[in-house]
Design a protein around this motif. Structure first.
Motif, mmCIF file in Angstrom:
data_model
loop_
_atom_site.group_PDB
_atom_site.id
_atom_site.type_symbol
_atom_site.label_atom_id
_atom_site.label_comp_id
_atom_site.label_asym_id
_atom_site.label_seq_id
_atom_site.Cartn_x
_atom_site.Cartn_y
_atom_site.Cartn_z
ATOM 1 N N GLU A 261 0.889 -1.169 0.000
ATOM 2 C CA GLU A 261 0.000 0.000 0.000
ATOM 3 C C GLU A 261 0.927 1.218 0.000
ATOM 4 O O GLU A 261 1.770 1.338 0.904
ATOM 5 C CB GLU A 261 -0.861 0.030 1.274
ATOM 6 N N TYR A 262 0.769 2.093 -0.970
ATOM 7 C CA TYR A 262 1.676 3.242 -1.017
ATOM 8 C C TYR A 262 1.508 4.080 0.251
ATOM 9 O O TYR A 262 0.406 4.524 0.573
ATOM 10 C CB TYR A 262 1.426 4.111 -2.257
ATOM 11 N N CYS A 263 2.638 4.267 0.999
ATOM 12 C CA CYS A 263 2.536 4.901 2.312
ATOM 13 C C CYS A 263 3.432 6.123 2.461
ATOM 14 O O CYS A 263 3.447 6.752 3.508
ATOM 15 C CB CYS A 263 2.847 3.873 3.405
#
Ligand code: CUA
Length: 149
Positions: free
Chosen positions: A133-135
């Motif tokens: 998940e792009y964080c």
């Protein structure tokens, strides 16, 4: 046409709201355990994340992970081959991913919730854990490793 579109959007949001509140279609209502993101470190299970012998249930070990920007704790863990492990993951900051390469494990680590997955690790070997998940800026560096020994 605009009022038709607005009306259908309003109906959709009302249905969504009713199903979430009254239908129990929220993570907490479906039995997923909650935890306050600011108090994770005070929780005895997550104060020292890692492998612990199970005290209840059919599994052998509980494995606790904290996924935060931009690392996992523990950064590496050894699991005895043949053991059944219940993995628990949570986040103190933003949504992260928890994918264990080469297995069916692919969870989200969400602030406020504890995601779990039970799995038996039969074959000795190494499994990379990646955040999917792009964080933020360190997203691509966010990894850990499970070593089945
Ligand atoms: Cu954590 Cu991407």
């Amino acid at each position: 046409w605009i009022s038709l579109g607005t009306a259908s959007l309003a109906i959709f949001l009302i249905i969504l709201g009713i199903s979430a509140v009254h239908g129990g279609h929220t993570p907490a209502a479906s039995g997923i355990e909650t935890i306050h993101p600011e108090h994770i470190r005070e929780d005895p299970r997550f104060s020292e994340p890692g492998l612990k012998e199970a005290t209840e249930g059919d599994h052998d070990y509980d494995l606790y992970f904290i996924a935060s920007a931009f690392m996992y704790e523990p950064g590496e863990v050894d699991i005895p081959a043949g053991s059944t492990v219940k993995i628990h993951v949570t986040s103190p900051d933003v949504v992260h991913g928890f994918q264990v390469v080469g297995t069916n494990i692919n969870m989200m680590a969400e602030p406020g919730l504890i995601s779990t997955y039970e799995m038996t690790f039969d074959e000795p070997g190494e499994h990379l854990i990646v955040c999917n998940e792009y964080c933020g800026v360190g997203h691509t560096d966010m990894t850990s490793k499970i070593k089945v020994v």
